[in-house]
Design a protein around this motif. Structure first.
Motif, PDB file in Angstrom:
ATOM      1  N   SER A 121       0.841  -1.206   0.000  1.00 46.86           N
ATOM      2  CA  SER A 121       0.000   0.000   0.000  1.00 46.86           C
ATOM      3  C   SER A 121       0.869   1.245   0.000  1.00 46.86           C
ATOM      4  O   SER A 121       2.086   1.176   0.189  1.00 46.86           O
ATOM      5  N   LYS A 127      -3.798   0.323  -2.812  1.00 48.06           N
ATOM      6  CA  LYS A 127      -3.194  -0.972  -2.528  1.00 48.06           C
ATOM      7  C   LYS A 127      -2.899  -1.779  -3.789  1.00 48.06           C
ATOM      8  O   LYS A 127      -3.400  -1.469  -4.866  1.00 48.06           O
ATOM      9  N   HIS A 180      -7.433  -2.221  -4.735  1.00 48.87           N
ATOM     10  CA  HIS A 180      -6.210  -2.818  -5.271  1.00 48.87           C
ATOM     11  C   HIS A 180      -6.029  -2.396  -6.728  1.00 48.87           C
ATOM     12  O   HIS A 180      -6.786  -2.813  -7.599  1.00 48.87           O
TER      13      HIS A 180
END
Length: 402
Positions: A121, A127, A180
């Motif tokens: 991260s 992330k 993500h």
């Protein structure tokens, strides 16, 4: 989010009896500066942290000092996977301690692939996922294959490696959320179609010589290690070898060493190369004896007190002189050291008695095997192929136990 990809440090390497400690220290200091200047969020080291399974104490200290310095830098996370030169036991010694310092060490393949999915991260809360796979040994991906032909073993092994990457990719995709930005992978192997240098020890995972990159799943980026020349795989900008940070053989002397920085910004991914300064110049000088002598004289006049390690490749038939002494006289009182001399017809027993050990240390086990095999003129092509396959299997067993 920015991720820096590096590999093949080979801490503790000796080059023609010369230590690389100073060069490695300079590289690691440069790496910390680059992390801060580029505001790198995570560093990935794709194998071969050390040059041997039993690294010298100073090499371990370089490793430990780098981890400490990185914790004091801009970077928030370090991901380390093992290579074929690394000892699983040595890397695992400090795994728990380093985990407390936000360092993920993946030295051997776990039975649970979830252990290899590392979340990274940045300060903004963005992330990414790293499928951190180390060097995969045959015992990691294959069960007993008694009775199968060499070709069948190769296919089974290839399928086992491909299945391992597919399985971890599917697990990572299940874990991926909107936060993500990317799903990456690591690997330490030889991919089909890539350029290999002299310093790379051949990896024969069982009987597999190279892995087809088309069998990798659709990761956003694959950070590879093992080959020392920085390069894309099959012209794919997102499947790359970062290469070694310093030249590990004379044939790497003209390569620009570099690290790779991957930047993810939403759905956009950019890959940039950052050149590493040359900390110890290497030079290859070729020609007949007259040409080599002239080049060395010119180099002495131009280099002043610069420290240069040189290899001389004499393109000349047998010379009835102590060649090493003649060449050393030219560079005496300069910063130039001639570490290696080769000639098409050098009589090692008379001219190279003092250098015999150095010459052998520059050869890989595979090079010695191939040289010995080529001298057996009575063997048929089929017999040579069978012996080669047997040799590869023995070498793989040795690597698996190291």
């Amino acid at each position: 989010m920015k991720i820096l990809h590096t590999s093949d440090w080979h801490l503790g390497q000796y080059f023609m009896m010369k230590t690389r400690e100073k060069e490695h220290q300079q590289f690691l200091s440069w790496l910390i500066e680059t992390v801060n200047d580029q505001k790198v969020d995570a560093v990935i080291v794709a194998g071969d942290i050390f040059d041997s399974a039993s690294p010298a104490s100073y090499a371990r200290k370089l490793y430990a000092d780098f981890v400490v310095q990185l914790q004091q830098s801009y970077c928030s996370q370090l991901v380390i996977v093992s290579g074929n030169h690394d000892s699983v036991a040595v890397l695992n010694e400090s795994k728990s301690l380093l985990n407390a310092l936000n360092v993920a060490v993946l030295a051997g393949l776990s039975e649970n692939l979830n252990d290899h999915i590392i979340e990274i991260s940045n300060s903004k809360g963005e992330k990414g996922l790293v499928c951190a796979l180390p060097f995969l040994r045959a015992t990691d991906v294959m069960s007993g294959e008694h009775g199968l032909s060499a070709k069948q073993k190769q296919m089974n092994l290839q399928q086992g490696i491909a299945q391992t990457y597919e399985d971890i990719y599917q697990l990572a995709k299940q874990k991926q959320t909107e936060q993500h930005q990317l799903v990456m992978a690591t690997g330490h192997l030889t991919a089909v179609g890539c350029s290999v240098t002299e310093s790379v020890r051949d990896i024969y995972i069982g009987t597999l010589t190279a892995f087809p990159s088309t069998l990798f799943p659709a990761f956003d980026y694959i950070a590879l290690g093992h080959l020392h020349r920085s390069q894309m795989v099959q012209k794919n900008n997102t499947v790359r070898y970062s290469g070694s940070p310093i030249p590990l053989s004379f044939d790497e002397s003209k390569h620009q060493k570099q690290v790779v920085i991957i930047e993810a910004d939403g759905e956009e991914l950019t890959v940039n190369e950052y050149p590493i300064p040359c900390f110890q110049p290497l030079m290859v000088i070729t020609g007949d004896l007259k040409q080599v002598s002239e080049q060395l004289t010119a180099l002495v006049n131009e280099s002043k007190d610069d420290e240069i390690w040189a290899e001389v490749k004499l393109k000349q038939a047998y010379v009835e002189i102590d060649l090493q002494s003649v060449l050393n006289e030219i560079v005496v009182d300069s910063g130039i050291e001639i570490l290696k001399v080769s000639s098409p017809q050098v009589n090692e027993s008379s001219q190279w008695s003092e250098q015999q050990g150095v010459t052998l240390e520059t050869l890989t086990p595979t090079q010695l095997f191939e040289y010995r095999l080529s001298s057996e003129e009575h063997l048929s092509d089929v017999q040579q192929e069978q012996l080669t396959l047997l040799y590869k299997q023995v070498l793989a067993d040795v690597e698996a136990q190291s």
